[in-house]
Design a protein around this motif. Structure first.
Motif, mmCIF file in Angstrom:
data_model
loop_
_atom_site.group_PDB
_atom_site.id
_atom_site.type_symbol
_atom_site.label_atom_id
_atom_site.label_comp_id
_atom_site.label_asym_id
_atom_site.label_seq_id
_atom_site.Cartn_x
_atom_site.Cartn_y
_atom_site.Cartn_z
ATOM 1 N N MET A 57 -6.194 13.214 16.951
ATOM 2 C CA MET A 57 -4.993 12.548 17.395
ATOM 3 C C MET A 57 -4.742 11.317 16.520
ATOM 4 N N ILE A 58 -3.523 11.169 16.087
ATOM 5 C CA ILE A 58 -3.139 10.000 15.306
ATOM 6 C C ILE A 58 -2.040 9.267 16.075
ATOM 7 N N GLU A 59 -2.261 8.015 16.328
ATOM 8 C CA GLU A 59 -1.271 7.221 17.052
ATOM 9 C C GLU A 59 -0.151 6.800 16.121
ATOM 10 N N GLU A 60 1.041 6.670 16.675
ATOM 11 C CA GLU A 60 2.220 6.260 15.915
ATOM 12 C C GLU A 60 2.007 4.904 15.232
ATOM 13 N N THR A 61 1.301 3.990 15.906
ATOM 14 C CA THR A 61 1.060 2.673 15.299
ATOM 15 C C THR A 61 0.171 2.783 14.064
ATOM 16 N N ARG A 62 -0.787 3.675 14.102
ATOM 17 C CA ARG A 62 -1.662 3.876 12.947
ATOM 18 C C ARG A 62 -0.872 4.463 11.778
ATOM 19 N N LEU A 63 0.001 5.388 12.067
ATOM 20 C CA LEU A 63 0.858 5.975 11.040
ATOM 21 C C LEU A 63 1.724 4.888 10.388
ATOM 22 N N LYS A 64 2.265 3.997 11.188
ATOM 23 C CA LYS A 64 3.076 2.893 10.666
ATOM 24 C C LYS A 64 2.240 1.936 9.820
ATOM 25 N N GLN A 65 0.977 1.700 10.219
ATOM 26 C CA GLN A 65 0.085 0.843 9.437
ATOM 27 C C GLN A 65 -0.177 1.451 8.061
ATOM 28 N N VAL A 66 -0.453 2.743 8.026
ATOM 29 C CA VAL A 66 -0.709 3.427 6.756
ATOM 30 C C VAL A 66 0.537 3.365 5.876
ATOM 31 N N ALA A 67 1.699 3.623 6.450
ATOM 32 C CA ALA A 67 2.943 3.577 5.684
ATOM 33 C C ALA A 67 3.180 2.185 5.105
ATOM 34 N N GLU A 68 2.899 1.146 5.861
ATOM 35 C CA GLU A 68 3.101 -0.220 5.371
ATOM 36 C C GLU A 68 2.137 -0.551 4.227
ATOM 37 N N ILE A 69 0.904 -0.109 4.345
ATOM 38 C CA ILE A 69 -0.064 -0.309 3.259
ATOM 39 C C ILE A 69 0.416 0.388 1.997
ATOM 40 N N LEU A 70 0.883 1.616 2.131
ATOM 41 C CA LEU A 70 1.382 2.361 0.976
ATOM 42 C C LEU A 70 2.628 1.708 0.381
ATOM 43 N N ARG A 71 3.493 1.207 1.233
ATOM 44 C CA ARG A 71 4.704 0.545 0.764
ATOM 45 C C ARG A 71 4.371 -0.685 -0.065
ATOM 46 N N ARG A 72 3.379 -1.430 0.367
ATOM 47 C CA ARG A 72 3.009 -2.671 -0.326
ATOM 48 C C ARG A 72 2.144 -2.433 -1.563
ATOM 49 N N ALA A 73 1.192 -1.516 -1.463
ATOM 50 C CA ALA A 73 0.207 -1.332 -2.539
ATOM 51 C C ALA A 73 0.510 -0.144 -3.442
ATOM 52 N N GLY A 74 1.349 0.772 -2.984
ATOM 53 C CA GLY A 74 1.627 1.972 -3.757
ATOM 54 C C GLY A 74 0.576 3.043 -3.500
ATOM 55 N N LEU A 75 0.927 4.252 -3.823
ATOM 56 C CA LEU A 75 0.001 5.375 -3.651
ATOM 57 C C LEU A 75 -0.762 5.567 -4.953
ATOM 58 N N ASN A 76 -2.020 5.139 -4.944
ATOM 59 C CA ASN A 76 -2.884 5.253 -6.126
ATOM 60 C C ASN A 76 -4.323 5.401 -5.651
ATOM 61 N N ASP A 77 -5.244 5.559 -6.575
ATOM 62 C CA ASP A 77 -6.654 5.778 -6.218
ATOM 63 C C ASP A 77 -7.249 4.612 -5.440
ATOM 64 N N GLN A 78 -6.890 3.389 -5.808
ATOM 65 C CA GLN A 78 -7.427 2.207 -5.127
ATOM 66 C C GLN A 78 -6.937 2.146 -3.685
ATOM 67 N N THR A 79 -5.655 2.423 -3.488
ATOM 68 C CA THR A 79 -5.103 2.408 -2.132
ATOM 69 C C THR A 79 -5.714 3.516 -1.290
ATOM 70 N N LEU A 80 -5.891 4.675 -1.885
ATOM 71 C CA LEU A 80 -6.507 5.791 -1.174
ATOM 72 C C LEU A 80 -7.935 5.433 -0.735
ATOM 73 N N SER A 81 -8.692 4.779 -1.606
ATOM 74 C CA SER A 81 -10.049 4.336 -1.256
ATOM 75 C C SER A 81 -10.018 3.314 -0.127
ATOM 76 N N LEU A 82 -9.069 2.384 -0.205
ATOM 77 C CA LEU A 82 -8.926 1.373 0.852
ATOM 78 C C LEU A 82 -8.611 2.027 2.190
ATOM 79 N N LEU A 83 -7.707 2.985 2.196
ATOM 80 C CA LEU A 83 -7.357 3.676 3.437
ATOM 81 C C LEU A 83 -8.560 4.417 4.011
ATOM 82 N N ARG A 84 -9.328 5.072 3.157
ATOM 83 C CA ARG A 84 -10.523 5.797 3.627
ATOM 84 C C ARG A 84 -11.563 4.862 4.205
ATOM 85 N N GLU A 85 -11.696 3.670 3.623
ATOM 86 C CA GLU A 85 -12.647 2.676 4.139
ATOM 87 C C GLU A 85 -12.154 2.037 5.433
ATOM 88 N N THR A 86 -10.854 1.849 5.545
ATOM 89 C CA THR A 86 -10.275 1.178 6.710
ATOM 90 C C THR A 86 -10.161 2.102 7.912
#
Length: 89
Positions: A1-30
């Motif tokens: 289950m993925i909550e809507e707030t978590r989806l919005k958090q991921v989208a905001e991180i991607l919006r600010r940092a861009g979709l790249n290897d570093q951001t992907l690693s950060l998301l996996r760690e977070t």
């Protein structure tokens, strides 16, 4: 289950940092309870994104059965497919 707030958090991180290897690693760690995969949006082929943005789309992945599949069900989603949108120049 993925909550809507978590989806919005991921989208905001991607919006600010861009979709790249570093951001992907950060998301996996977070968000250690989620599985993240990335590709080009043109490679997805089927399914509708749960979130659309100018530079990326987010699709839900259901990994509860033997094979992974795209879904639109937040309750059944176990991961996110982050798809880079390329300019059509």
């Amino acid at each position: 289950m993925i909550e809507e707030t978590r989806l919005k958090q991921v989208a905001e991180i991607l919006r600010r940092a861009g979709l790249n290897d570093q951001t992907l690693s950060l998301l996996r760690e977070t968000f250690t309870d989620l599985h993240f995969t990335s590709c080009l949006d043109d490679d997805v082929g089927v399914g509708e994104p749960v979130h659309r943005d100018e530079d990326f789309n987010i699709y839900l992945v259901d990994g509860r059965s033997h094979c992974l599949k795209l879904t639109n069900d937040l309750d059944g989603a176990t991961g996110l497919l982050l798809a880079q949108v390329e300019d059509e120049d």
